[in-house]
Design a protein around this motif. Sequence first.
Motif, short mmCIF file in Angstrom:
data_model
loop_
_atom_site.label_atom_id
_atom_site.label_comp_id
_atom_site.label_asym_id
_atom_site.label_seq_id
_atom_site.Cartn_x
_atom_site.Cartn_y
_atom_site.Cartn_z
N TYR A 45 19.09 -21.13 1.67
CA TYR A 45 17.97 -20.20 1.88
C TYR A 45 18.20 -19.16 2.98
CZ TYR A 45 14.68 -21.52 -1.67
OH TYR A 45 14.06 -21.68 -2.89
N PRO A 46 18.90 -19.48 4.06
CA PRO A 46 19.19 -18.40 5.02
C PRO A 46 20.00 -17.26 4.42
CG PRO A 46 19.49 -20.54 6.05
CD PRO A 46 19.30 -20.80 4.59
N LEU A 47 20.80 -17.56 3.38
CA LEU A 47 21.64 -16.54 2.76
C LEU A 47 20.88 -15.70 1.73
CD1 LEU A 47 24.92 -18.59 2.19
CD2 LEU A 47 24.40 -17.02 4.06
N ILE A 48 19.87 -16.29 1.10
CA ILE A 48 19.17 -15.57 0.02
C ILE A 48 17.75 -15.16 0.41
CG2 ILE A 48 20.52 -16.82 -1.71
CD1 ILE A 48 17.95 -18.45 -2.32
N ILE A 49 17.39 -15.34 1.68
CA ILE A 49 16.00 -15.11 2.07
C ILE A 49 15.56 -13.67 1.83
CG2 ILE A 49 16.61 -14.68 4.48
CD1 ILE A 49 13.39 -16.30 3.05
N LYS A 50 16.44 -12.69 2.02
CA LYS A 50 16.04 -11.30 1.78
C LYS A 50 15.70 -11.08 0.31
CE LYS A 50 18.31 -8.95 5.64
NZ LYS A 50 19.24 -7.86 6.03
N TRP A 51 16.51 -11.65 -0.57
CA TRP A 51 16.22 -11.53 -2.00
C TRP A 51 14.91 -12.23 -2.34
CZ3 TRP A 51 15.68 -15.52 -5.54
CH2 TRP A 51 15.52 -15.12 -6.87
N VAL A 52 14.69 -13.40 -1.75
CA VAL A 52 13.46 -14.16 -2.00
C VAL A 52 12.24 -13.34 -1.60
CG1 VAL A 52 12.10 -16.15 -1.23
CG2 VAL A 52 14.51 -16.44 -1.83
N ILE A 53 12.30 -12.73 -0.42
CA ILE A 53 11.16 -11.96 0.08
C ILE A 53 10.92 -10.73 -0.78
CG2 ILE A 53 10.34 -10.56 2.01
CD1 ILE A 53 11.78 -12.56 3.87
N ARG A 54 12.00 -10.01 -1.09
CA ARG A 54 11.85 -8.78 -1.89
C ARG A 54 11.29 -9.10 -3.28
NH1 ARG A 54 16.81 -6.74 0.83
NH2 ARG A 54 16.16 -4.89 2.00
N SER A 55 11.78 -10.15 -3.91
CA SER A 55 11.30 -10.49 -5.25
C SER A 55 9.84 -10.95 -5.19
CB SER A 55 12.17 -11.58 -5.87
OG SER A 55 12.15 -12.77 -5.10
N HIS A 56 9.48 -11.65 -4.13
CA HIS A 56 8.09 -12.12 -3.97
C HIS A 56 7.12 -10.95 -3.90
CE1 HIS A 56 4.63 -14.37 -2.50
NE2 HIS A 56 4.57 -13.54 -1.47
N TYR A 57 7.42 -9.98 -3.04
CA TYR A 57 6.50 -8.85 -2.87
C TYR A 57 6.57 -7.87 -4.03
CZ TYR A 57 5.11 -10.47 1.69
OH TYR A 57 4.57 -11.22 2.70
N ALA A 58 7.71 -7.80 -4.70
CA ALA A 58 7.81 -6.96 -5.90
C ALA A 58 6.88 -7.49 -6.98
CB ALA A 58 9.24 -6.92 -6.39
N LYS A 59 6.81 -8.81 -7.14
CA LYS A 59 5.93 -9.41 -8.14
C LYS A 59 4.46 -9.17 -7.79
CE LYS A 59 9.10 -13.05 -9.65
NZ LYS A 59 9.36 -14.51 -9.67
N LEU A 60 4.17 -9.07 -6.49
CA LEU A 60 2.80 -8.81 -6.06
C LEU A 60 2.43 -7.34 -6.20
CD1 LEU A 60 2.55 -10.99 -2.81
CD2 LEU A 60 1.63 -11.52 -5.08
#
Length: 207
Positions: A58-73
Amino acid sequence: MRFQNPANGHIEEFGEATWLWVLVGGPFYLAYKQIWLHAVIAAVLSLFTAGLSWVLLYPLIIKWVIRSHYAKLGWKEITEGKAVVRSSSGAPSTDVRILSTPPDGDYRVLGEIMVKLTRWTPLERKYGREDVDQRLREKALALGANAIVNVRYEQKDESWTNAGSIEGRGLAVVSESDTTTCPFCAERIKRAATRCKHCGSDIPKAA
């Protein structure tokens, strides 16, 4: 990374040390940020991997996780130093002036605003006054202000808790011009005028 809710103008911000908070907090950090899906996934994976996914994945993919989360919102990502944040009414943050002295003419104080930007690790970039000004404008815009006066800055050096910070404060105000628009010819006239100097029409008192 910064994201704005187009519905109400609210902004969520994630520093460059977000990976460190994920490393320390794991699923709890994701839950704190209300990224519920990945909070659950991270918790389950940590059970099956004895915590290795928490540390290595998760420290490596956290930026992708955050971007995808807010994109869906449906939130919009703000490009640092480039994007023009707008209020829900469509007014751009660049319309908000930053003044060292009160504006000419009448103005109304809406309240004090404050921004503090902290470098939690030396790996993060150093914030400057431009970063503070941008966020002050965004806060002022959310209050309906068109100017910020009496702005002052305070730069703090590294301490045992962080790698330095900068703080900015000011008063969000609405600068009310001493001119208005003639209701008959749409030219600018003095607010106290009783007759338009352009078309000669008598100005109603309510104008």
